[in-house]
Design a protein around this motif. Structure first.
Motif, PDB file in Angstrom:
ATOM      1  N   ARG A 190     -27.027   0.327 -21.265  1.00 44.79           N
ATOM      2  CA  ARG A 190     -26.639   2.064 -21.320  1.00 44.79           C
ATOM      3  C   ARG A 190     -25.491   2.160 -20.366  1.00 44.79           C
ATOM      4  NH1 ARG A 190     -31.880   5.692 -21.041  1.00 44.79           N
ATOM      5  NH2 ARG A 190     -30.272   7.061 -21.093  1.00 44.79           N
ATOM      6  N   ALA A 191     -24.546   3.123 -20.872  1.00 49.11           N
ATOM      7  CA  ALA A 191     -23.511   3.542 -19.882  1.00 49.11           C
ATOM      8  C   ALA A 191     -23.958   4.183 -18.608  1.00 49.11           C
ATOM      9  CB  ALA A 191     -22.467   4.384 -20.765  1.00 49.11           C
ATOM     10  N   LEU A 192     -23.109   4.004 -17.587  1.00 46.54           N
ATOM     11  CA  LEU A 192     -23.637   4.667 -16.263  1.00 46.54           C
ATOM     12  C   LEU A 192     -23.071   6.221 -16.637  1.00 46.54           C
ATOM     13  CD1 LEU A 192     -23.808   4.467 -13.336  1.00 46.54           C
ATOM     14  CD2 LEU A 192     -21.309   4.547 -13.056  1.00 46.54           C
ATOM     15  N   ARG A 193     -24.549   7.000 -16.146  1.00 52.24           N
ATOM     16  CA  ARG A 193     -24.218   8.469 -15.899  1.00 52.24           C
ATOM     17  C   ARG A 193     -23.109   8.826 -15.070  1.00 52.24           C
ATOM     18  NH1 ARG A 193     -29.490  11.925 -16.341  1.00 52.24           N
ATOM     19  NH2 ARG A 193     -28.380  12.801 -14.335  1.00 52.24           N
TER      20      ARG A 193
ATOM     21  N   GLY B 217     -20.262  -1.854  -8.923  1.00 53.72           N
ATOM     22  CA  GLY B 217     -19.832  -2.979  -9.474  1.00 53.72           C
ATOM     23  C   GLY B 217     -18.294  -3.022 -10.405  1.00 53.72           C
ATOM     24  N   HIS B 218     -18.313  -3.725 -11.151  1.00 52.02           N
ATOM     25  CA  HIS B 218     -16.958  -3.907 -11.789  1.00 52.02           C
ATOM     26  C   HIS B 218     -16.875  -2.568 -12.806  1.00 52.02           C
ATOM     27  CE1 HIS B 218     -17.584  -8.394 -11.252  1.00 52.02           C
ATOM     28  NE2 HIS B 218     -17.013  -7.921 -10.202  1.00 52.02           N
ATOM     29  N   ILE B 219     -15.759  -2.260 -13.236  1.00 54.38           N
ATOM     30  CA  ILE B 219     -15.381  -0.958 -14.137  1.00 54.38           C
ATOM     31  C   ILE B 219     -15.387  -1.925 -15.514  1.00 54.38           C
ATOM     32  CG2 ILE B 219     -13.948   0.428 -14.851  1.00 54.38           C
ATOM     33  CD1 ILE B 219     -12.985   0.757 -12.092  1.00 54.38           C
ATOM     34  N   VAL B 220     -16.394  -1.535 -16.244  1.00 52.01           N
ATOM     35  CA  VAL B 220     -16.461  -1.998 -17.678  1.00 52.01           C
ATOM     36  C   VAL B 220     -16.542  -0.828 -18.638  1.00 52.01           C
ATOM     37  CG1 VAL B 220     -18.131  -3.304 -19.168  1.00 52.01           C
ATOM     38  CG2 VAL B 220     -17.669  -3.988 -16.725  1.00 52.01           C
ATOM     39  N   GLN B 221     -15.775  -0.976 -19.682  1.00 57.93           N
ATOM     40  CA  GLN B 221     -15.678   0.141 -20.655  1.00 57.93           C
ATOM     41  C   GLN B 221     -16.618  -0.216 -21.819  1.00 57.93           C
ATOM     42  OE1 GLN B 221     -11.359   0.092 -20.692  1.00 57.93           O
ATOM     43  NE2 GLN B 221     -11.675   2.223 -20.582  1.00 57.93           N
ATOM     44  N   GLY B 222     -16.879  -1.486 -21.991  1.00 61.17           N
ATOM     45  CA  GLY B 222     -17.613  -2.029 -23.379  1.00 61.17           C
ATOM     46  C   GLY B 222     -16.776  -2.154 -24.479  1.00 61.17           C
ATOM     47  N   HIS B 223     -15.579  -2.129 -24.210  1.00 60.29           N
ATOM     48  CA  HIS B 223     -14.713  -2.611 -25.290  1.00 60.29           C
ATOM     49  C   HIS B 223     -14.563  -4.262 -25.525  1.00 60.29           C
ATOM     50  CE1 HIS B 223     -13.215   1.564 -25.203  1.00 60.29           C
ATOM     51  NE2 HIS B 223     -12.995   1.399 -24.264  1.00 60.29           N
ATOM     52  N   VAL B 224     -14.031  -4.516 -26.689  1.00 55.27           N
ATOM     53  CA  VAL B 224     -13.880  -6.053 -26.901  1.00 55.27           C
ATOM     54  C   VAL B 224     -12.191  -6.209 -26.940  1.00 55.27           C
ATOM     55  CG1 VAL B 224     -13.919  -8.044 -28.375  1.00 55.27           C
ATOM     56  CG2 VAL B 224     -15.794  -6.459 -27.824  1.00 55.27           C
TER      57      VAL B 224
ATOM     58  N   VAL C 159     -14.079  -9.980 -14.984  1.00 54.87           N
ATOM     59  CA  VAL C 159     -13.978 -10.071 -16.516  1.00 54.87           C
ATOM     60  C   VAL C 159     -15.177  -9.705 -17.148  1.00 54.87           C
ATOM     61  CG1 VAL C 159     -14.691 -12.818 -16.463  1.00 54.87           C
ATOM     62  CG2 VAL C 159     -13.065 -11.654 -18.305  1.00 54.87           C
ATOM     63  N   THR C 160     -15.364  -9.248 -18.434  1.00 52.22           N
ATOM     64  CA  THR C 160     -16.521  -9.011 -18.950  1.00 52.22           C
ATOM     65  C   THR C 160     -16.748  -9.882 -20.404  1.00 52.22           C
ATOM     66  OG1 THR C 160     -16.225  -6.740 -18.458  1.00 52.22           O
ATOM     67  CG2 THR C 160     -17.740  -7.177 -20.232  1.00 52.22           C
ATOM     68  N   VAL C 161     -17.796 -10.746 -20.209  1.00 54.28           N
ATOM     69  CA  VAL C 161     -18.012 -11.802 -21.196  1.00 54.28           C
ATOM     70  C   VAL C 161     -19.479 -11.406 -22.045  1.00 54.28           C
ATOM     71  CG1 VAL C 161     -18.554 -14.214 -21.970  1.00 54.28           C
ATOM     72  CG2 VAL C 161     -17.134 -13.799 -19.916  1.00 54.28           C
ATOM     73  N   ASP C 162     -19.342 -10.982 -23.426  1.00 57.21           N
ATOM     74  CA  ASP C 162     -20.181 -10.471 -24.047  1.00 57.21           C
ATOM     75  C   ASP C 162     -21.206  -9.346 -23.479  1.00 57.21           C
ATOM     76  OD1 ASP C 162     -19.941 -12.148 -26.179  1.00 57.21           O
ATOM     77  OD2 ASP C 162     -21.841 -13.492 -26.086  1.00 57.21           O
ATOM     78  N   GLY C 163     -20.158  -8.530 -22.925  1.00 56.11           N
ATOM     79  CA  GLY C 163     -20.751  -7.328 -22.475  1.00 56.11           C
ATOM     80  C   GLY C 163     -21.220  -7.405 -20.710  1.00 56.11           C
ATOM     81  N   ILE C 164     -21.287  -8.575 -20.298  1.00 53.18           N
ATOM     82  CA  ILE C 164     -21.575  -8.820 -19.154  1.00 53.18           C
ATOM     83  C   ILE C 164     -20.524  -8.857 -18.016  1.00 53.18           C
ATOM     84  CG2 ILE C 164     -23.194 -10.567 -17.674  1.00 53.18           C
ATOM     85  CD1 ILE C 164     -23.886 -11.758 -20.611  1.00 53.18           C
ATOM     86  N   SER C 165     -20.705  -8.036 -16.941  1.00 56.70           N
ATOM     87  CA  SER C 165     -19.581  -8.009 -16.081  1.00 56.70           C
ATOM     88  C   SER C 165     -19.971  -8.878 -14.938  1.00 56.70           C
ATOM     89  CB  SER C 165     -19.705  -6.602 -15.372  1.00 56.70           C
ATOM     90  OG  SER C 165     -18.490  -6.575 -14.285  1.00 56.70           O
ATOM     91  N   LEU C 166     -18.673  -9.998 -14.857  1.00 52.86           N
ATOM     92  CA  LEU C 166     -18.752 -11.093 -14.161  1.00 52.86           C
ATOM     93  C   LEU C 166     -17.526 -11.182 -13.217  1.00 52.86           C
ATOM     94  CD1 LEU C 166     -19.917 -13.467 -17.137  1.00 52.86           C
ATOM     95  CD2 LEU C 166     -21.424 -12.561 -15.286  1.00 52.86           C
ATOM     96  N   THR C 167     -17.817 -12.109 -12.175  1.00 53.83           N
ATOM     97  CA  THR C 167     -16.633 -12.419 -11.400  1.00 53.83           C
ATOM     98  C   THR C 167     -16.148 -13.573 -11.650  1.00 53.83           C
ATOM     99  OG1 THR C 167     -17.459 -11.309  -9.493  1.00 53.83           O
ATOM    100  CG2 THR C 167     -16.166 -12.902  -8.900  1.00 53.83           C
ATOM    101  N   VAL C 168     -14.622 -13.948 -11.687  1.00 48.30           N
ATOM    102  CA  VAL C 168     -14.055 -14.936 -12.046  1.00 48.30           C
ATOM    103  C   VAL C 168     -14.204 -16.007 -10.900  1.00 48.30           C
ATOM    104  CG1 VAL C 168     -11.875 -16.100 -12.806  1.00 48.30           C
ATOM    105  CG2 VAL C 168     -12.477 -13.744 -13.604  1.00 48.30           C
TER     106      VAL C 168
END
Length: 144
Positions: free
Chosen positions: A32-35, A42-49, A85-94
């Motif tokens: 779910r998106a952050l309200r 955490g990281h800024i993730v938009q949910g885009h590919v 970086v986001t991999v399959d929607g999972i926000s991760l650190t390189v």
């Protein structure tokens, strides 16, 4: 209560993702998106590919995992060591950046609760580059 739902894939989604190849029974990560009034942590993730890539290697490191991925040239400027970086929607650190790829360290909880545990070398993944890096590049374009 139903345990399924239906989505429509826009042409843009089909062209940038592997979702057009997902079949009944395949798992995908959903969050779910952050309200707007929620605590940001955490990281800024938009949910885009932005692009798809493939799993280059998977290695068990004690209780952790290390996943390596190839990196499309179009995203290379936005992926830096210790950046997000986001991999399959999972926000991760390189964890490591190489000439043509990158690696991430995966803790047991992330491995167990996401689809990463089902990924093998050669499998496709979705990548989302850090949006802040893309904005910085856009703002600096006139100074080149």
């Amino acid at each position: 209560a139903s345990n399924w739902f239906e989505v429509f894939l826009a042409r843009e989604t089909v062209e940038r993702s592997y979702l057009g190849a997902v079949r009944v029974g395949d798992e995908v990560n959903l969050e779910r998106a952050l309200r707007a009034d929620g605590r940001f942590d955490g990281h800024i993730v938009q949910g885009h590919v932005d692009a798809t890539a493939t799993v280059a290697n998977v290695e068990s490191v004690g209780d952790d995992w290390r996943f390596g991925f190839d990196l499309p040239g179009s995203l290379a400027p936005y992926v830096v060591e210790k950046g997000s970086v986001t991999v399959d929607g999972i926000s991760l650190t390189v964890a490591e950046r190489t000439q043509d790829g990158f690696a991430v360290a995966i803790i047991p909880t992330t491995y167990d609760l996401t689809t990463l545990s089902a990924k093998s070398v050669g499998d496709p993944v979705h990548l989302e580059a850090d949006v802040v890096a893309k904005y910085v590049e856009s703002m600096l374009e006139g100074y080149r």
